[in-house]
Design an enzyme around this catalytic site. Structure first.
Site, mmCIF file in Angstrom:
data_model
loop_
_atom_site.group_PDB
_atom_site.id
_atom_site.type_symbol
_atom_site.label_atom_id
_atom_site.label_comp_id
_atom_site.label_asym_id
_atom_site.label_seq_id
_atom_site.Cartn_x
_atom_site.Cartn_y
_atom_site.Cartn_z
ATOM 1 N N LEU A 49 -26.952 0.182 -26.028
ATOM 2 C CA LEU A 49 -26.551 1.212 -25.063
ATOM 3 C C LEU A 49 -26.626 2.604 -25.678
ATOM 4 O O LEU A 49 -27.040 3.561 -25.018
ATOM 5 C CB LEU A 49 -25.124 0.937 -24.567
ATOM 6 C CG LEU A 49 -24.883 -0.431 -23.907
ATOM 7 C CD1 LEU A 49 -23.461 -0.520 -23.368
ATOM 8 C CD2 LEU A 49 -25.892 -0.695 -22.799
ATOM 9 N N SER A 183 -15.098 -0.465 -21.837
ATOM 10 C CA SER A 183 -15.709 -1.657 -21.244
ATOM 11 C C SER A 183 -14.919 -2.009 -19.996
ATOM 12 O O SER A 183 -13.750 -1.632 -19.861
ATOM 13 C CB SER A 183 -15.624 -2.818 -22.235
ATOM 14 O OG SER A 183 -15.944 -4.042 -21.602
ATOM 15 N N TYR A 198 -10.854 -7.940 -28.648
ATOM 16 C CA TYR A 198 -11.841 -7.010 -28.069
ATOM 17 C C TYR A 198 -11.281 -6.369 -26.803
ATOM 18 O O TYR A 198 -11.331 -5.147 -26.641
ATOM 19 C CB TYR A 198 -13.141 -7.750 -27.755
ATOM 20 C CG TYR A 198 -14.193 -6.874 -27.085
ATOM 21 C CD1 TYR A 198 -15.023 -6.049 -27.837
ATOM 22 C CD2 TYR A 198 -14.353 -6.870 -25.697
ATOM 23 C CE1 TYR A 198 -15.980 -5.237 -27.226
ATOM 24 C CE2 TYR A 198 -15.306 -6.061 -25.077
ATOM 25 C CZ TYR A 198 -16.120 -5.244 -25.851
ATOM 26 O OH TYR A 198 -17.063 -4.432 -25.234
ATOM 27 N N LYS A 202 -10.506 -2.337 -26.211
ATOM 28 C CA LYS A 202 -11.119 -1.483 -25.194
ATOM 29 C C LYS A 202 -10.054 -0.841 -24.294
ATOM 30 O O LYS A 202 -10.222 0.288 -23.823
ATOM 31 C CB LYS A 202 -12.146 -2.274 -24.390
ATOM 32 C CG LYS A 202 -13.370 -2.670 -25.224
ATOM 33 C CD LYS A 202 -14.078 -1.435 -25.799
ATOM 34 C CE LYS A 202 -15.320 -1.764 -26.587
ATOM 35 N NZ LYS A 202 -16.040 -0.572 -27.074
ATOM 36 N N THR A 233 -28.006 -6.289 -23.801
ATOM 37 C CA THR A 233 -28.341 -5.598 -25.055
ATOM 38 C C THR A 233 -28.320 -6.638 -26.176
ATOM 39 O O THR A 233 -27.997 -7.799 -25.938
ATOM 40 C CB THR A 233 -27.319 -4.512 -25.403
ATOM 41 O OG1 THR A 233 -26.057 -5.136 -25.650
ATOM 42 C CG2 THR A 233 -27.168 -3.475 -24.302
HETATM 43 N N1 LIG Z 1 -23.514 -4.757 -23.863
HETATM 44 C C1 LIG Z 1 -22.518 -4.915 -23.019
HETATM 45 O O1 LIG Z 1 -22.558 -5.756 -22.116
HETATM 46 C C2 LIG Z 1 -21.297 -4.036 -23.137
HETATM 47 C C3 LIG Z 1 -20.363 -4.101 -22.110
HETATM 48 C C4 LIG Z 1 -19.240 -3.303 -22.178
HETATM 49 C C5 LIG Z 1 -19.048 -2.467 -23.251
HETATM 50 N N2 LIG Z 1 -19.974 -2.442 -24.245
HETATM 51 C C6 LIG Z 1 -19.705 -1.533 -25.356
HETATM 52 O O2 LIG Z 1 -20.799 -0.664 -25.500
HETATM 53 C C7 LIG Z 1 -20.936 -0.289 -26.867
HETATM 54 C C8 LIG Z 1 -22.350 -0.555 -27.312
HETATM 55 O O3 LIG Z 1 -22.637 -1.940 -27.146
HETATM 56 P P1 LIG Z 1 -24.118 -2.505 -27.264
HETATM 57 O O4 LIG Z 1 -24.239 -3.599 -26.278
HETATM 58 O O5 LIG Z 1 -25.095 -1.396 -27.279
HETATM 59 O O6 LIG Z 1 -24.052 -3.168 -28.728
HETATM 60 P P2 LIG Z 1 -25.195 -3.379 -29.822
HETATM 61 O O7 LIG Z 1 -24.655 -4.400 -30.752
HETATM 62 O O8 LIG Z 1 -26.524 -3.645 -29.180
HETATM 63 O O9 LIG Z 1 -25.259 -1.971 -30.539
HETATM 64 C C9 LIG Z 1 -24.133 -1.485 -31.222
HETATM 65 C C10 LIG Z 1 -24.576 -0.526 -32.301
HETATM 66 O O10 LIG Z 1 -23.404 -0.095 -32.996
HETATM 67 C C11 LIG Z 1 -23.681 -0.119 -34.391
HETATM 68 N N3 LIG Z 1 -22.457 -0.281 -35.162
HETATM 69 C C12 LIG Z 1 -21.699 -1.397 -35.309
HETATM 70 N N4 LIG Z 1 -20.677 -1.159 -36.157
HETATM 71 C C13 LIG Z 1 -20.790 0.135 -36.544
HETATM 72 C C14 LIG Z 1 -20.051 0.959 -37.421
HETATM 73 N N5 LIG Z 1 -18.996 0.494 -38.089
HETATM 74 N N6 LIG Z 1 -20.447 2.237 -37.595
HETATM 75 C C15 LIG Z 1 -21.544 2.734 -36.934
HETATM 76 N N7 LIG Z 1 -22.290 1.984 -36.101
HETATM 77 C C16 LIG Z 1 -21.919 0.704 -35.916
HETATM 78 C C17 LIG Z 1 -24.631 -1.288 -34.571
HETATM 79 O O11 LIG Z 1 -25.365 -1.187 -35.790
HETATM 80 C C18 LIG Z 1 -25.515 -1.167 -33.328
HETATM 81 O O12 LIG Z 1 -26.621 -0.347 -33.547
HETATM 82 C C19 LIG Z 1 -19.889 -1.086 -27.635
HETATM 83 O O13 LIG Z 1 -18.756 -0.274 -27.840
HETATM 84 C C20 LIG Z 1 -19.561 -2.226 -26.692
HETATM 85 O O14 LIG Z 1 -18.267 -2.736 -26.880
HETATM 86 C C21 LIG Z 1 -21.082 -3.201 -24.213
#
Ligand SMILES: NC(=O)c1ccc[n+]([C@@H]2O[C@H](COP(=O)([O-])OP(=O)(O)OC[C@H]3O[C@@H](n4cnc5c(N)ncnc54)[C@H](O)[C@@H]3O)[C@@H](O)[C@H]2O)c1
Length: 294
Positions: A49, A183, A198, A202, A233
């Site tokens: 994202l 989230s 988690y 959030k 993702t």
């Molecule tokens: N994908 C979903 O369905 C979804 C739904 C609701 C919320 N979210 C939230 O959206 C955000 C992004 O999720 P996503 O699906 O893109 O995840 P993802 O795993 O595809 O990407 C997350 C990124 O964060 C980086 N990261 C992890 N730990 C880190 C740290 N300590 N310091 C710096 N970077 C770090 C990772 O290297 C990765 O590039 C998250 O906060 C997640 O909780 C995602």
């Protein structure tokens, strides 16, 4: 590795129809939605994202952007890839500067260093998105405590360090916009997978945004929350790789009957990060295919 990702993008670009992006050109939307002249910074942006948020900013006119992530090489590769996109696919002006910065958001020192690099490169920071986050599925009885602590360190403390450093830099320049990525799990309990820490992390991020919004409301710094539903993702693909049935369950629980594409968040993130939302602070936008309303 880095080169093959860029080569794949070049190939993808060649297949794309330019009209898709031209229809979002600056003349066709309210000027307040533009990210032109804004310095943007997104954590967790090497993929997922966070990367899509960066792409949305570039498509909306941003030419100064920092991609922040855990591994330097991945952050820099993503930055190079997006710069290529900006120049070739998006007709961006000649001067596009997208930098990749290594940072572990769970370390305050590391976050401060990342902001230092942004300030020394661009001289200001206008829009900051805290997207770095992790999820794990353990039942409450089985969840190892060190892993719970790590999750809170990234999701909760990482968001706090990012927001605090953003505000420290924004206030002297007159303000800015901070978006914390929470989230739908801040509002509902996901089923069937267990993920209590988690969900709690959030909910903490959501209320953190409201609280910081009030602290900084008169200083020109806005703090809002973007809460996605199930989006496809790497994070969710990793979970679904072990459980093919789970995707069907998630889709059946979502009124729109599908998982979201990361691009489905583009409008919401540009709205929150830009001047289009200038009277909005302490709010949450849910983009979840209707999940939370049933
Ligand atoms: N994908 C979903 O369905 C979804 C739904 C609701 C919320 N979210 C939230 O959206 C955000 C992004 O999720 P996503 O699906 O893109 O995840 P993802 O795993 O595809 O990407 C997350 C990124 O964060 C980086 N990261 C992890 N730990 C880190 C740290 N300590 N310091 C710096 N970077 C770090 C990772 O290297 C990765 O590039 C998250 O906060 C997640 O909780 C995602």
């Amino acid at each position: 590795m880095a080169l093959s990702r860029i080569a794949a993008l070049q190939f993808k670009n060649a297949l794309r129809q330019p009209a898709r992006f031209m229809s979002t050109g600056a003349g066709k939307t309210l000027p307040s939605f533009s990210m032109q002249g804004k310095v943007c910074m997104v954590t967790g942006a090497a993929r997922g994202l966070g990367y899509e948020f960066c792409r949305a900013f570039v498509q909306s006119g941003c030419t100064s952007l920092a991609i922040v992530d855990l591994k330097e090489e991945e952050a820099k590769t993503a930055a190079a890839e997006l710069e290529l996109f900006a120049r070739t696919d998006n007709d961006a002006p000649e001067k596009v500067n997208i930098i990749g910065i290594e940072c572990d958001v769970s370390s305050e020192r590391s976050v401060q260093k990342a902001f230092g690099e942004v300030m020394s490169t661009f001289g200001r920071v206008d829009s900051v998105v805290a997207s770095a986050g992790i999820v794990e599925n353990y039942s409450a009885f089985d969840y190892p405590f060190d892993r719970i602590k790590r999750l809170y360190d990234i999701n909760v403390h990482g968001s706090f360090f990012t927001a605090r450093e953003a505000a420290r830099n924004m206030i002297p320049q007159g303000g800015g916009s901070i978006v914390l990525v929470a989230s739908m799990s801040a509002n509902i309990v996901n089923i069937p997978q267990p993920q209590t820490p988690y969900n709690a992390s959030k909910a903490a991020v959501k209320h953190m945004a409201s609280s910081l919004a009030v602290e900084w409301a008169k200083k020109g710094v806005r703090v809002n929350v973007l809460s996605p539903g199930y989006m496809l993702t790497k994070l969710t693909k990793t979970i679904l790789a072990h459980d093919q049935e789970l995707k069907k369950t998630w889709e059946s629980l979502t009124p729109m009957g599908k998982m979201g594409d990361p691009e489905d968040l583009s409008g919401a993130i540009v709205f929150l990060a830009s001047d289009a939302s200038s009277f909005m602070t302490g709010s949450e936008i849910r983009v979840d295919g209707g999940y939370c309303v049933i």
